[in-house]
Design a protein around this motif. Structure first.
Motif, PDB file in Angstrom:
ATOM      1  N   LYS A  64      -5.620   3.644  -7.393  1.00 47.78           N
ATOM      2  CA  LYS A  64      -4.418   4.020  -6.667  1.00 47.78           C
ATOM      3  C   LYS A  64      -4.518   5.429  -6.126  1.00 47.78           C
ATOM      4  O   LYS A  64      -5.331   6.236  -6.576  1.00 47.78           O
ATOM      5  N   ILE A  65      -3.659   5.690  -5.151  1.00 52.50           N
ATOM      6  CA  ILE A  65      -3.558   7.031  -4.595  1.00 52.50           C
ATOM      7  C   ILE A  65      -2.171   7.559  -4.887  1.00 52.50           C
ATOM      8  O   ILE A  65      -1.184   6.826  -4.755  1.00 52.50           O
ATOM      9  N   GLU A  66      -2.095   8.793  -5.347  1.00 49.28           N
ATOM     10  CA  GLU A  66      -0.804   9.388  -5.702  1.00 49.28           C
ATOM     11  C   GLU A  66      -0.644  10.693  -4.924  1.00 49.28           C
ATOM     12  O   GLU A  66      -1.527  11.530  -4.943  1.00 49.28           O
ATOM     13  N   ARG A  67       0.479  10.810  -4.263  1.00 55.76           N
ATOM     14  CA  ARG A  67       0.744  11.993  -3.463  1.00 55.76           C
ATOM     15  C   ARG A  67       2.198  12.395  -3.655  1.00 55.76           C
ATOM     16  O   ARG A  67       3.048  11.537  -3.883  1.00 55.76           O
ATOM     17  N   GLU A  68       2.491  13.700  -3.549  1.00 61.80           N
ATOM     18  CA  GLU A  68       3.890  14.093  -3.614  1.00 61.80           C
ATOM     19  C   GLU A  68       4.168  15.317  -2.761  1.00 61.80           C
ATOM     20  O   GLU A  68       3.241  16.036  -2.357  1.00 61.80           O
ATOM     21  N   THR A  78      14.249  18.057  -3.429  1.00 60.41           N
ATOM     22  CA  THR A  78      13.880  16.724  -3.908  1.00 60.41           C
ATOM     23  C   THR A  78      12.365  16.633  -3.964  1.00 60.41           C
ATOM     24  O   THR A  78      11.680  17.011  -3.016  1.00 60.41           O
ATOM     25  N   ARG A  79      11.875  16.156  -5.103  1.00 58.68           N
ATOM     26  CA  ARG A  79      10.441  15.896  -5.186  1.00 58.68           C
ATOM     27  C   ARG A  79      10.217  14.416  -4.885  1.00 58.68           C
ATOM     28  O   ARG A  79      10.750  13.547  -5.577  1.00 58.68           O
ATOM     29  N   LEU A  80       9.460  14.164  -3.834  1.00 59.46           N
ATOM     30  CA  LEU A  80       9.176  12.785  -3.428  1.00 59.46           C
ATOM     31  C   LEU A  80       7.721  12.480  -3.750  1.00 59.46           C
ATOM     32  O   LEU A  80       6.813  13.202  -3.367  1.00 59.46           O
ATOM     33  N   ARG A  81       7.550  11.386  -4.487  1.00 58.82           N
ATOM     34  CA  ARG A  81       6.209  11.006  -4.903  1.00 58.82           C
ATOM     35  C   ARG A  81       5.927   9.608  -4.388  1.00 58.82           C
ATOM     36  O   ARG A  81       6.780   8.725  -4.425  1.00 58.82           O
ATOM     37  N   VAL A  82       4.722   9.398  -3.869  1.00 59.20           N
ATOM     38  CA  VAL A  82       4.344   8.060  -3.426  1.00 59.20           C
ATOM     39  C   VAL A  82       3.058   7.649  -4.145  1.00 59.20           C
ATOM     40  O   VAL A  82       2.145   8.452  -4.319  1.00 59.20           O
ATOM     41  N   ARG A 141     -14.832   7.451   0.608  1.00 58.11           N
ATOM     42  CA  ARG A 141     -14.272   8.051   1.814  1.00 58.11           C
ATOM     43  C   ARG A 141     -13.088   7.238   2.331  1.00 58.11           C
ATOM     44  O   ARG A 141     -12.093   7.783   2.806  1.00 58.11           O
ATOM     45  N   ALA A 142     -13.177   5.907   2.232  1.00 58.60           N
ATOM     46  CA  ALA A 142     -12.071   5.053   2.661  1.00 58.60           C
ATOM     47  C   ALA A 142     -10.800   5.406   1.875  1.00 58.60           C
ATOM     48  O   ALA A 142      -9.702   5.439   2.418  1.00 58.60           O
ATOM     49  N   MET A 143     -10.974   5.704   0.584  1.00 60.53           N
ATOM     50  CA  MET A 143      -9.834   6.096  -0.251  1.00 60.53           C
ATOM     51  C   MET A 143      -9.258   7.430   0.213  1.00 60.53           C
ATOM     52  O   MET A 143      -8.047   7.623   0.258  1.00 60.53           O
ATOM     53  N   ALA A 144     -10.137   8.360   0.558  1.00 60.05           N
ATOM     54  CA  ALA A 144      -9.685   9.674   1.004  1.00 60.05           C
ATOM     55  C   ALA A 144      -8.876   9.553   2.300  1.00 60.05           C
ATOM     56  O   ALA A 144      -7.878  10.251   2.493  1.00 60.05           O
ATOM     57  N   ASP A 145      -9.281   8.633   3.184  1.00 60.48           N
ATOM     58  CA  ASP A 145      -8.545   8.422   4.430  1.00 60.48           C
ATOM     59  C   ASP A 145      -7.120   7.974   4.147  1.00 60.48           C
ATOM     60  O   ASP A 145      -6.173   8.431   4.787  1.00 60.48           O
ATOM     61  N   VAL A 146      -6.982   7.079   3.195  1.00 59.79           N
ATOM     62  CA  VAL A 146      -5.645   6.582   2.849  1.00 59.79           C
ATOM     63  C   VAL A 146      -4.783   7.728   2.323  1.00 59.79           C
ATOM     64  O   VAL A 146      -3.613   7.862   2.676  1.00 59.79           O
ATOM     65  N   ALA A 147      -5.382   8.582   1.501  1.00 60.33           N
ATOM     66  CA  ALA A 147      -4.642   9.722   0.942  1.00 60.33           C
ATOM     67  C   ALA A 147      -4.157  10.638   2.068  1.00 60.33           C
ATOM     68  O   ALA A 147      -3.019  11.095   2.070  1.00 60.33           O
ATOM     69  N   THR A 148      -5.024  10.874   3.046  1.00 57.80           N
ATOM     70  CA  THR A 148      -4.657  11.738   4.169  1.00 57.80           C
ATOM     71  C   THR A 148      -3.492  11.149   4.961  1.00 57.80           C
ATOM     72  O   THR A 148      -2.565  11.849   5.342  1.00 57.80           O
TER      73      THR A 148
END
Lengths: 149, 119
Positions: A7-11, A102-106, B83-90
């Motif tokens: 998974k990818i986690e960003r906030e 607000t902290r928004l996390r995806v 790299r494909a994962m990094a693109d999604v993060a961006t």
């Protein structure tokens, strides 16, 4: 949910109350300004919708609507199939008040399915045993783990 | 039609047994087919087949050492997957930034539209 799923986690921290951020991420006319060009969405659990990107697009299925703190949907599942764990990407938003901000996390999970040919996706669903996420985690660390020589 | 190289890459990785072989190679650095076969619950023959597919996809390479053939991971090819994962993060960073801009603008707007309410 599989704990080892990739998974990818960003906030991000936003200078607006949680209710305002909630509307921005859940109202179709708002979503069309940060995500897809065309947005049709029933914002309720089990609600169906459509995200259009130029001449491409696909269905979405809303999973969780818990205002103003949790919103999730599935997308990128194969045409003609019901989205479920294993054939789609799950996008989960979490909103938390921090003072006046607000902290928004995806979190987007199921990414191991990205860019796979359809036949391989089918095989993946048939054979998946949870090892893939761990494998990708290791790939990310590959340069450090390779023995010298 | 020739196969898309990316499709080939993902197809090579999609098989759990092959992943296991690749995983072993990542950890061991370099190994022969027979030493790999000693560490997986399938036959030496199956290991050899997996090695052929992985090599064809460019994920591993081989070299001869005396009478043995040693296989090793091609790191650059594996990087494509990450790299494909990094693109999604961006992409998500950009979307979150847009959400921030929209929400903050809406909030500013609301403040100027409804002044001094209740105070």
């Amino acid at each position: 949910m599989n704990a080892t799923e990739y998974k990818i986690e960003r906030e991000i921290v936003i200078d607006a109350p949680v209710e305002v951020v909630w509307r921005t991420i859940t109202e179709p006319d708002q979503i069309s300004q940060w995500f897809a060009d065309k947005v049709e969405l029933e914002v309720e659990p089990g609600g169906h919708g459509y995200l259009g990107f130029g001449d491409q697009g696909g269905p979405v299925l809303v999973e969780t609507v818990d205002p103003p703190s949790r919103f999730s949907f599935r997308w990128n599942h194969p045409a003609g199939e019901e989205p479920a764990a294993g054939n789609s990407l799950l996008v989960e938003f979490t909103l938390a008040t921090e003072g006046e901000q607000t902290r928004l996390r995806v979190v987007e999970s199921g990414l191991d399915l990205l860019a796979w040919p359809a036949a391989e996706k089918q095989r993946y669903r048939d054979e998946h045993n949870g090892g893939w996420g761990k494998f990708l985690d290791r790939l990310a660390r590959l340069p450090a783990e390779r023995p010298k020589g | 039609m020739t196969a898309d190289p990316d499709d080939e890459l993902w197809a090579a990785i999609a098989d759990p047994s092959r992943r296991r072989v690749l995983d072993l190679l990542v950890r061991r650095g370099e190994a022969s087919a027979s030493s790999l076969a000693g560490q997986v619950p399938f036959s030496r023959q199956a290991v050899s087949k997996h090695l052929v597919v992985l090599e064809h996809a460019g994920l591993i390479s081989r070299r001869k050492l005396g009478r043995e053939v040693l296989y090793q991971v091609v790191a650059a090819r594996l990087d494509e997957a990450t790299r494909a994962m990094a693109d999604v993060a961006t992409q998500w960073d950009q979307r979150l930034y847009s959400i921030k801009r929209l929400a903050e603008a809406a909030h500013e707007h609301a403040k100027t539209e409804t002044p001094e309410r209740g105070r």
